[in-house]
Design a protein around this motif. Structure first.
Motif, PDB file in Angstrom:
ATOM      1  N   ASN A  43      48.662  27.275  40.297  1.00 15.50           N
ATOM      2  CA  ASN A  43      47.267  27.625  40.595  1.00 15.50           C
ATOM      3  C   ASN A  43      46.569  28.253  39.396  1.00 15.50           C
ATOM      4  O   ASN A  43      46.004  29.339  39.468  1.00 15.50           O
ATOM      5  N   SER A  44      46.589  27.518  38.304  1.00 15.30           N
ATOM      6  CA  SER A  44      46.049  28.046  37.055  1.00 15.30           C
ATOM      7  C   SER A  44      44.522  28.038  36.988  1.00 15.30           C
ATOM      8  O   SER A  44      43.916  28.958  36.426  1.00 15.30           O
ATOM      9  N   MET A  45      43.908  27.023  37.539  1.00 15.70           N
ATOM     10  CA  MET A  45      42.453  26.807  37.390  1.00 15.70           C
ATOM     11  C   MET A  45      41.702  27.113  38.673  1.00 15.70           C
ATOM     12  O   MET A  45      42.037  26.575  39.728  1.00 15.70           O
ATOM     13  N   PRO A  46      40.677  27.972  38.610  1.00 14.45           N
ATOM     14  CA  PRO A  46      40.249  28.817  37.484  1.00 14.45           C
ATOM     15  C   PRO A  46      40.902  30.193  37.551  1.00 14.45           C
ATOM     16  O   PRO A  46      41.659  30.469  38.478  1.00 14.45           O
ATOM     17  N   SER A  47      40.577  31.046  36.584  1.00  8.46           N
ATOM     18  CA  SER A  47      41.165  32.388  36.531  1.00  8.46           C
ATOM     19  C   SER A  47      40.446  33.343  37.479  1.00  8.46           C
ATOM     20  O   SER A  47      39.268  33.646  37.293  1.00  8.46           O
ATOM     21  N   ASP A  67      40.714  27.983  31.840  1.00  9.33           N
ATOM     22  CA  ASP A  67      40.714  28.626  33.161  1.00  9.33           C
ATOM     23  C   ASP A  67      39.795  29.838  33.174  1.00  9.33           C
ATOM     24  O   ASP A  67      39.095  30.102  34.160  1.00  9.33           O
ATOM     25  N   THR A  68      39.808  30.585  32.071  1.00  6.91           N
ATOM     26  CA  THR A  68      38.985  31.788  32.000  1.00  6.91           C
ATOM     27  C   THR A  68      37.508  31.444  31.824  1.00  6.91           C
ATOM     28  O   THR A  68      36.645  32.146  32.337  1.00  6.91           O
ATOM     29  N   HIS A  87      47.191  32.354  31.889  1.00  2.78           N
ATOM     30  CA  HIS A  87      46.187  31.297  32.016  1.00  2.78           C
ATOM     31  C   HIS A  87      45.952  30.603  30.677  1.00  2.78           C
ATOM     32  O   HIS A  87      46.298  31.135  29.615  1.00  2.78           O
ATOM     33  N   ALA A 110      47.422  22.199  38.968  1.00  2.00           N
ATOM     34  CA  ALA A 110      47.217  22.846  37.663  1.00  2.00           C
ATOM     35  C   ALA A 110      48.288  23.897  37.407  1.00  2.00           C
ATOM     36  O   ALA A 110      48.303  24.959  38.038  1.00  2.00           O
ATOM     37  N   LYS A 141      41.237  26.660  43.297  1.00  2.00           N
ATOM     38  CA  LYS A 141      42.675  26.798  43.035  1.00  2.00           C
ATOM     39  C   LYS A 141      43.519  26.005  44.033  1.00  2.00           C
ATOM     40  O   LYS A 141      44.440  25.275  43.644  1.00  2.00           O
ATOM     41  N   ARG A 168      50.338  26.756  35.321  1.00  2.00           N
ATOM     42  CA  ARG A 168      50.057  27.823  34.368  1.00  2.00           C
ATOM     43  C   ARG A 168      50.968  27.627  33.148  1.00  2.00           C
ATOM     44  O   ARG A 168      51.907  26.816  33.176  1.00  2.00           O
TER      45      ARG A 168
END
Length: 205
Positions: A128-132, A179-180, A175, A102, A95, A104
């Motif tokens: 800070n979307s990636m990753p969840s 990302d998930t 997200h 990244a 992140k 959201r």
């Protein structure tokens, strides 16, 4: 692979199915279409359900599970802690050091003109979307739930709960699906690694 109980195998089957289906979904639709398909199909009941699912991956339940392990299943306590640390460290490192730009969904679609479904009073993050992190925590934690419960039914249920958390993160507009998918892989990989190390050490004694 004798130490992989029916519950763990069922959990991993749900995880693999989720990853395959998820990557096909991500590869088949543009980001705006992905979010409209998930966030656009909403209801007041779903709002409550997915907020509750998201909450299972937050600090309280993972800590309660840790307390349970130290009290009743001490052999698993340290592998649990190590996998939690690795999963969290990898996700936070990605992140803040790798995917620093990244956005959201709220920030990414700021100029799209689409009226998104946002739940009143729910804090929506923008960066800070990636990753969840929630998804990583859910798959990490529910892996260990499957370890404890052993029967395939409970492992499958734990897997479905983890998938529910992943879906909730997109539904709640926190997200993107990708990302998930990455968060889930980190959570499962970290737990499976230390679970395997634990049993390798136990077998060598």
């Amino acid at each position: 692979m004798k130490h992989w109980s029916p519950a763990i195998k069922a959990f991993l089957a749900i995880f693999i199915f989720y990853e395959v289906l998820g990557w096909l979904f991500v590869g088949s639709f543009e980001r705006i279409d992905q979010l409209q398909l998930i966030n656009g199909n909403n209801s007041s009941l779903a709002d409550l359900a997915f907020q509750a699912l998201t909450a299972t991956a937050e600090v309280v339940l993972p800590v309660l599970l840790l307390v349970y392990l130290f009290r009743f299943q001490k052999a698993y306590a340290l592998p649990y802690v190590y996998s939690y640390a690795l999963s969290t460290g990898l996700i936070q490192g990605l992140k803040h050091l790798v995917f620093t730009d990244a956005l959201r969904p709220l920030a990414f679609f700021a100029g799209s003109g689409v009226k998104w479904h946002l739940i009143p009073g729910l804090l929506i993050s923008e960066y800070n979307s990636m990753p969840s992190g929630h998804t990583g925590a859910a798959f990490f934690m529910f892996f260990w739930v499957a370890v404890l419960l052993r029967r395939w039914f409970w492992g499958a249920l734990a897997g479905l709960m983890a998938v529910g958390v992943a879906y909730s993160r997109v539904y709640l507009f926190q997200h993107f699906p990708v990302d998930t998918l990455v968060g889930a892989a980190i959570g499962v990989g970290s737990s499976a690694l230390f679970y395997s190390i634990h049993y390798a050490k136990s077998s060598s004694k």
